[in-house]
Design an enzyme around this catalytic site. Structure first.
Site, PDB file in Angstrom:
ATOM      1  CB  CYS A 169      -1.111  -0.012   1.246  1.00  0.00           C
ATOM      2  SG  CYS A 169      -2.338   1.007   0.880  1.00  0.00           S
ATOM      3  CG  HIS A 198      -3.708  -3.141   4.028  1.00  0.00           C
ATOM      4  ND1 HIS A 198      -2.526  -2.718   4.586  1.00  0.00           N
ATOM      5  CD2 HIS A 198      -4.296  -2.186   3.500  1.00  0.00           C
ATOM      6  CE1 HIS A 198      -2.061  -1.493   4.151  1.00  0.00           C
ATOM      7  NE2 HIS A 198      -3.144  -1.115   3.530  1.00  0.00           N
TER       8      HIS A 198
END
Ligand code: GLN
Length: 259
Positions: A96, A195
């Site tokens: 990310c 995630h």
């Protein structure tokens, strides 16, 4: 006896959103189950990076404010050394916000553009705090097997001509919610929005990173098979959940439509 695998954990105290530290735990545990010791080397703000001290690199995600601090730390010799190590084949997993900073540049929701490392030929732009974030369970086709995870990012990432995606979105948003790509792959570096944390639910990717780390330093990359029945059960739930979310969102016509 294979000597310990050394994992360089970049910015563990700064970039650790949504439990991304769980990726380190998965790498350590799946190595130990094979009798391979793992040493985790924290490399944070102001710490030097020396390629010869690590066999694998990991960096997690976080919000724009932390990314600004990390971008400044990566500017100059430290970032040059990381880029050179990846160019020489160092395996890496960056998630990310770190994925965004390993691209060419990141334009956050507010404030000036942040320079990236240029490992991945991608650029990321955050469309603003009032625009729908890319949030939810996500499934990605990675070379014919499925990766499952959770995404929560405002930035939209676009691949340049020299970039290859990590995979194709099966359910969720991915890089930008439009072109069906997720993440990026360059040599032995993996960039992703997943995630979850990612690796505990994706044992094949965990083992691929361990194999690459062993191979990179000339060890036998063969890993004994493990009983992944628990991980597979968790994956089935995650895949069903992501598909149900996609179906629901398609019905209500959500903007920034996921795939
Ligand atoms: N700040 C970045 C974004 O919103 C990355 C967020 C994250 O790492 N989850 O896109």
């Amino acid at each position: 006896m294979t000597r310990a695998i050394r994992i360089g954990h970049l910015y563990p105290d700064v970039m650790n959103l949504y439990g991304d530290r769980g990726n380190i735990l998965a790498l350590v545990q799946r190595a130990r189950w094979r009798g391979i010791q793992v040493d985790v080397v924290p490399i944070s703000l102001g710490d030097p990076f020396r390629a010869e001290t690590v066999d694998l690199l990991f960096a997690g995600g976080d919000q724009d404010r932390e990314q600004r601090r990390v971008a400044a730390d990566l500017a100059g010799p430290k970032g040059d050394a990381i880029r050179a190590a990846i160019e020489a084949g160092l395996p890496a997993l960056v998630v990310c916000g770190s994925y965004q900073l390993f691209g060419q540049r990141y334009l956050p929701a507010e404030g000036p553009e942040l320079p990236g490392l240029g490992v991945f030929d991608v650029v990321t732009e955050h469309p603003g705090v009032n625009v729908v974030r890319c949030v939810g369970n996500i499934v990605v086709d990675w070379n014919g097997s499925l990766l499952v995870g959770f995404e929560n990012h405002g930035g939209r990432t676009y691949l340049g001509p020299r970039a290859a995606p990590l995979g194709r979105v099966v359910a969720g948003y991915g890089n930008n919610g439009q072109d069906g790509t997720e993440g990026a792959r360059y040599k032995n570096a993996f960039g992703t929005y997943l995630h979850g944390s990612l690796l505990p639910k994706n044992p094949r990717l965990t083992d691929e990173l361990l194999r690459l780390a062993l191979q990179q330093r000339g060890d036998d990359p063969t890993l004994a098979a493990l009983d992944d029945s628990v991980e597979e059960a968790a994956r089935r739930v995650a895949i069903a959940r992501a598909r149900a979310e996609r179906h629901a969102q398609r019905n209500v016509g959500a903007t920034a439509r996921p795939r």
